[in-house]
Write an enzyme that holds these catalytic residues in place. Structure first.
Site, short mmCIF file in Angstrom:
data_model
loop_
_atom_site.label_atom_id
_atom_site.label_comp_id
_atom_site.label_asym_id
_atom_site.label_seq_id
_atom_site.Cartn_x
_atom_site.Cartn_y
_atom_site.Cartn_z
CG HIS A 132 -2.25 0.65 0.95
ND1 HIS A 132 -2.41 1.63 0.00
CD2 HIS A 132 -3.48 0.49 1.52
CE1 HIS A 132 -3.67 2.04 -0.02
NE2 HIS A 132 -4.34 1.37 0.90
NE ARG A 133 6.03 0.06 2.21
CZ ARG A 133 7.17 -0.57 2.47
NH1 ARG A 133 8.03 -0.03 3.32
NH2 ARG A 133 7.46 -1.72 1.91
#
Ligand code: CAO
Length: 473
Positions: free
Chosen positions: A446-447
């Site tokens: 998700h980064r």
């Protein structure tokens, strides 16, 4: 009873040297010639022995102090004021080698012995110098190997793993070496006579810690293996399983240990999310079966995984962030498409890498995959064959299941999990149709990736798999 001061003796050319170890403390009973402190110059470290026997009443130096000849080391309470002990080089020749070395370092005048070997003249409670180069056992003139314990000072050493000061047996230079590396000497099992620790022992210990094969006590007390203390979690439950029934304990294999450590790091460090989806592979499966029939004689079998690799390359090219890696605050986009695939082997999980999948056709991919999977099972994969992946696929299709949440293989940013396809009733707008559906599970970092991109990636993959002609678009 009388008290007397013990001073730093003549230590050669050294002007001031730093106290790096206190080998005794107040209350300790010391023998004449027993080492009291270790001092260190920029060239060597030396142990300063006591000139008398007695009980330590007061320490006059502390760690880090600078001392020179005549500095008071400590105050001793003694029964008799005996003349200082004179340490001499051994007449047996055993101490001669080191005596010569010491002499050369301290630049004390040398005299020739009858044997022709250089020996130092008697010195009063002389400092003992051992440089790193002199740690190992050297051959005595007689040809016999002489231990460093004898070489270093010609004085008897205490038996057992520790010396009189409770320190592990090691020469000053080995202690210095360990200190510089931050290696706790008392946790090393020496390989030398009577457990004496050599520089090689220190290096081996340091290597084992770096490789994660062992942990120092400090590491264990901060974060005992797998107990979660390093993450501020409550400790791992300790259960005496044998209380509840018969048990058998088996050590993990080497590959399990390595992949376990990697998986643990990746699971803990990556904010991962998994999207599940289904792809309609009805036509693709029919094409696969037909292809295998046509190529029966070639010996190459095409499985769904080969199509998945090709379909993933198309999705990775359309959504390049899935083919990237995080490097600090930057994303590294790779302009090559090397696909890793998880292989179940008798030794544990391995991930061979199929290189340049974008440049290869399904038959070539199938042939190379078969070869790599065979090598993986036989434990014959080379490091090169397991490195360089930009994306990984983990297929449990040959085994079963519906969906799962694969762990990203860092530094990649996504992984596709695939399970077994099943025939399902699918609503086509008018009626339910039997369609072969392939369950897909895409885990993403998700980064780097957001949910919308992940959903689009899966949708694109689904479109390709339902109509493989789209790969050409
Ligand atoms: N749906 C239905 N059937 C499938 C399928 C799918 N998604 N994928 C494969 N199959 C079928 C194949 O067609 C083959 O059928 P036939 O024997 O009738 O021809 C059978 O399952 C066995 O396939 P395979 O496993 O030998 O071949 P593959 O190309 O699918 O996979 C490999 C190769 C090396 C990836 C696989 O053998 C393997 O090791 N899988 C396990 C991976 C794994 O452990 N993942 C988990 C990692 S996390 O712990």
């Amino acid at each position: 009873m009388a008290t007397m001061e013990v001073n730093v003796p003549d230590i050669g050319d050294f002007d001031e040297v730093a106290v790096i170890e206190l080998l005794v403390k107040v209350g300790d009973k010391v023998r004449a010639e027993q080492s009291l402190i270790t001092v260190e110059s920029d060239k060597a470290s030396m142990e300063i022995p006591s000139s008398h026997a007695g009980v330590v009443k007061a320490m006059s130096v502390k760690l880090g102090d600078k001392v020179k000849q005549g500095s008071v080391i400590l105050v001793l309470e003694t029964d008799v004021i005996a003349p200082p002990v004179i340490a001499t080089a051994s007449a047996s020749g055993l101490a001669v080698t080191e005596a010569k070395q010491s002499a050369s370092e301290t630049k004390q005048p040398e005299t020739a012995s009858a044997s022709g070997l250089a020996v130092t003249p008697p010195v009063i409670a002389t400092a003992v110098i051992a440089s790193a180069a002199k740690q190992s056992a050297t051959a005595a003139p007689s040809g016999l190997a002489v231990t460093e314990a004898k070489q270093s000072n010609g004085l008897p050493q205490a038996d057992g793993l520790r010396n009189d000061a409770g320190l592990p047996h090691a020469s000053p230079s080995v202690r210095k070496f360990a200190r510089e590396l931050g290696v706790p000497l008392n946790e090393i099992k020496g390989s030398g006579p009577k457990g004496r620790i050599s520089q090689e022992d220190v290096q081996a210990f340091s290597r084992a810690v770096m490789a994660g094969e062992t942990r120092t006590q400090a590491q264990s007390s901060k974060a005992p293996a797998g107990d979660g203390a390093g993450l501020g979690l409550i400790p791992w439950p300790k259960v005496d399983f044998a209380k509840f029934g018969p048990i058998e304990r088996k050590e993990l294999g080497r590959i399990q240990k390595i992949s376990g450590a990697n998986l643990f790091r990746n699971a803990v460090m990556i904010p991962a999310v998994t999207n599940h989806d289904d792809a309609d592979i009805t036509e693709l499966e029919a094409f696969r079966v037909a292809t295998n029939k046509e190529n029966e004689k070639s010996g190459v079998k095409v499985t769904m995984l080969a199509f998945l690799i090709k379909a993933c390359v198309s999705a990775l090219q359309k959504f390049p962030q899935f083919n990237s890696s995080l490097d600090g605050d930057a994303l590294v986009y790779k302009h090559y498409w090397h696909i890793g695939f998880a292989a179940d082997t008798p030794n544990g999980l391995m991930v061979p890498v199929l290189k340049d999948a974008d440049k290869k056709g399904i038959l070539q991919i199938s042939a190379e995959m078969g070869e790599l999977a065979k090598k993986a099972r036989e434990g014959k994969l080379s490091p090169a064959e397991m490195s360089g992946a930009t994306f990984t696929i983990s297929s449990l299709g040959g085994i079963g299941g519906r969906y799962f949440t694969p762990i990203i293989n860092a530094p990649e940013v996504a992984i596709l999990g695939v399970c077994r396809s099943t025939m399902e009733p699918v609503w086509n707008g008018k009626e339910f149709e039997p369609r072969l559906m392939l369950p897909l599970s895409l885990t993403w970092d998700h980064r780097v990736i957001d949910g919308a991109a992940a959903a689009r990636f899966n949708a694109h993959l689904g479109q390709i798999l339902s109509d493989f002609r789209r790969v050409l678009l």
